[in-house]
Scaffold this active site. Structure first.
Site, mmCIF file in Angstrom:
data_model
loop_
_atom_site.group_PDB
_atom_site.id
_atom_site.type_symbol
_atom_site.label_atom_id
_atom_site.label_comp_id
_atom_site.label_asym_id
_atom_site.label_seq_id
_atom_site.Cartn_x
_atom_site.Cartn_y
_atom_site.Cartn_z
ATOM 1 N N TYR A 66 -3.493 2.362 10.002
ATOM 2 C CA TYR A 66 -4.329 1.156 9.937
ATOM 3 C C TYR A 66 -5.295 1.070 11.115
ATOM 4 C CZ TYR A 66 -1.516 -0.203 5.983
ATOM 5 O OH TYR A 66 -0.921 -0.220 4.747
ATOM 6 N N VAL A 79 1.216 5.538 -1.495
ATOM 7 C CA VAL A 79 0.671 6.720 -2.166
ATOM 8 C C VAL A 79 1.835 7.680 -2.404
ATOM 9 C CG1 VAL A 79 -0.893 8.699 -1.902
ATOM 10 C CG2 VAL A 79 -1.581 6.453 -1.038
ATOM 11 N N GLY A 87 -4.878 6.711 0.559
ATOM 12 C CA GLY A 87 -4.513 5.475 1.257
ATOM 13 C C GLY A 87 -5.753 4.786 1.797
ATOM 14 N N LYS A 88 -6.615 5.577 2.408
ATOM 15 C CA LYS A 88 -7.866 5.050 2.962
ATOM 16 C C LYS A 88 -8.729 4.428 1.857
ATOM 17 C CE LYS A 88 -11.423 6.994 6.020
ATOM 18 N NZ LYS A 88 -11.751 8.233 6.750
ATOM 19 N N VAL A 122 0.874 -1.188 0.000
ATOM 20 C CA VAL A 122 0.000 0.000 0.000
ATOM 21 C C VAL A 122 0.907 1.232 0.000
ATOM 22 C CG1 VAL A 122 -1.724 1.326 1.272
ATOM 23 C CG2 VAL A 122 -1.871 -1.180 1.218
ATOM 24 N N GLY A 147 -2.207 12.219 2.446
ATOM 25 C CA GLY A 147 -3.039 13.069 3.302
ATOM 26 C C GLY A 147 -4.316 13.525 2.631
HETATM 27 C C1 LIG Z 1 0.543 5.181 4.770
HETATM 28 C C2 LIG Z 1 -0.072 5.792 3.521
HETATM 29 C C3 LIG Z 1 -0.466 4.672 2.565
HETATM 30 C C4 LIG Z 1 -1.323 6.570 3.938
HETATM 31 O O1 LIG Z 1 -1.933 7.108 2.799
HETATM 32 P P1 LIG Z 1 -2.507 8.593 2.790
HETATM 33 O O2 LIG Z 1 -3.209 8.780 1.505
HETATM 34 O O3 LIG Z 1 -1.436 9.535 3.135
HETATM 35 O O4 LIG Z 1 -3.537 8.530 4.018
HETATM 36 P P2 LIG Z 1 -5.039 9.048 4.011
HETATM 37 O O5 LIG Z 1 -5.053 10.472 3.588
HETATM 38 O O6 LIG Z 1 -5.909 8.110 3.274
HETATM 39 O O7 LIG Z 1 -5.366 8.955 5.564
HETATM 40 C C5 LIG Z 1 -6.524 8.312 6.064
HETATM 41 C C6 LIG Z 1 -6.622 8.532 7.547
HETATM 42 O O8 LIG Z 1 -5.461 7.994 8.191
HETATM 43 C C7 LIG Z 1 -4.753 9.008 8.902
HETATM 44 N N1 LIG Z 1 -3.305 8.787 8.698
HETATM 45 C C8 LIG Z 1 -2.637 8.801 7.536
HETATM 46 N N2 LIG Z 1 -1.334 8.525 7.746
HETATM 47 C C9 LIG Z 1 -1.194 8.360 9.067
HETATM 48 C C10 LIG Z 1 -0.093 8.071 9.910
HETATM 49 N N3 LIG Z 1 1.130 7.887 9.424
HETATM 50 N N4 LIG Z 1 -0.328 7.972 11.245
HETATM 51 C C11 LIG Z 1 -1.571 8.161 11.746
HETATM 52 N N5 LIG Z 1 -2.646 8.418 10.992
HETATM 53 C C12 LIG Z 1 -2.461 8.524 9.676
HETATM 54 C C13 LIG Z 1 -5.207 10.323 8.298
HETATM 55 O O9 LIG Z 1 -5.098 11.376 9.222
HETATM 56 C C14 LIG Z 1 -6.641 10.029 7.920
HETATM 57 O O10 LIG Z 1 -7.468 10.141 9.085
HETATM 58 P P3 LIG Z 1 -9.031 10.575 8.985
HETATM 59 O O11 LIG Z 1 -9.727 9.490 8.188
HETATM 60 O O12 LIG Z 1 -9.441 10.606 10.408
HETATM 61 O O13 LIG Z 1 -9.038 11.898 8.282
HETATM 62 C C15 LIG Z 1 0.857 6.788 2.812
HETATM 63 O O14 LIG Z 1 1.201 7.816 3.712
HETATM 64 C C16 LIG Z 1 2.115 6.160 2.263
HETATM 65 O O15 LIG Z 1 2.129 5.717 1.140
HETATM 66 N N6 LIG Z 1 3.183 6.142 3.054
HETATM 67 C C17 LIG Z 1 4.455 5.604 2.628
HETATM 68 C C18 LIG Z 1 4.372 4.124 2.348
HETATM 69 C C19 LIG Z 1 3.905 3.319 3.528
HETATM 70 O O16 LIG Z 1 4.435 3.414 4.617
HETATM 71 N N7 LIG Z 1 2.884 2.489 3.283
HETATM 72 C C20 LIG Z 1 2.292 1.647 4.284
HETATM 73 C C21 LIG Z 1 2.941 0.334 4.206
HETATM 74 S S1 LIG Z 1 2.384 -0.697 5.494
#
Ligand SMILES: CC(C)(COP(=O)(O)OP(=O)(O)OC[C@H]1O[C@@H](n2cnc3c(N)ncnc32)[C@H](O)[C@@H]1OP(=O)(O)O)[C@@H](O)C(=O)NCCC(=O)NCCS
Length: 140
Positions: free
Chosen positions: A112, A74, A84-85, A72, A80
């Site tokens: 998660y 983004v 991801g959600k 997963v 943000g």
């Molecule tokens: C982790 C990742 C997939 C999240 O995707 P994103 O598009 O940034 O997250 P979203 O905008 O969909 O966030 C959804 C919710 O999760 C929360 N959230 C996102 N990242 C977070 C974090 N690191 N810690 C806590 N909460 C987080 C957001 O605040 C949001 O909360 P809400 O629904 O209450 O508004 C993205 O940041 C990413 O690609 N990171 C690098 C790769 C990675 O680590 N992937 C995960 C592998 S396990």
């Protein structure tokens, strides 16, 4: 932004998948390796902004009651904004009434948790490169 979600592997630029994984600090390989992994997965989700790939995720599964989520990611400039959600929820929806497991990148657990996942008390892993996974903070 013109978002599009695709749930199959057609016309994916696999080198781009590799580049995105590299950019976000996740394990990455040659494009062909990711092609095999995604094509052999039960569920795949790709998100595009117009023609540009901006995120993805996949699950391997029996298609009935057990599944595991991987890769997963983004693009940083799109993080943000609920991408991801959207990716995780669309994976969850693809196999209703199923158990899903995953291991979060260290520091991403709260993302998660926000989606309903809870820490496992008895999760065990046998990693091919255990030393590397230990260094990266995945195992004790
Ligand atoms: C982790 C990742 C997939 C999240 O995707 P994103 O598009 O940034 O997250 P979203 O905008 O969909 O966030 C959804 C919710 O999760 C929360 N959230 C996102 N990242 C977070 C974090 N690191 N810690 C806590 N909460 C987080 C957001 O605040 C949001 O909360 P809400 O629904 O209450 O508004 C993205 O940041 C990413 O690609 N990171 C690098 C790769 C990675 O680590 N992937 C995960 C592998 S396990």
């Amino acid at each position: 932004m013109k978002l599009r979600i695709q749930c199959n592997c057609s016309n994916i630029d696999w080198n781009c998948v590799s580049d995105i994984l590299k950019k976000v600090g996740m394990a990455y390989f040659e494009g062909e390796v990711h092609k095999k992994a995604f094509e052999n997965s039960y569920t795949v989700v790709f998100v595009f902004d117009d023609e540009k790939l901006i995120g993805f995720g996949r699950a391997i599964s029996d298609g009935i009651y057990q599944a595991a989520i991987y890769d997963v990611a983004v693009l940083p400039e799109y993080q943000g904004e609920n991408m991801g959600k959207t990716i995780v929820n669309s994976i969850l929806k693809s196999i209703p009434k199923c158990n899903f497991i995953l291991y979060a990148s260290p520091g991403k657990e709260a993302f998660y948790e926000n989606l309903g996942f809870r820490k496992m008390k008895t999760g065990m892993a046998l990693f091919y490169n255990a030393e590397k996974m230990h260094t990266r903070g995945f195992i004790e």
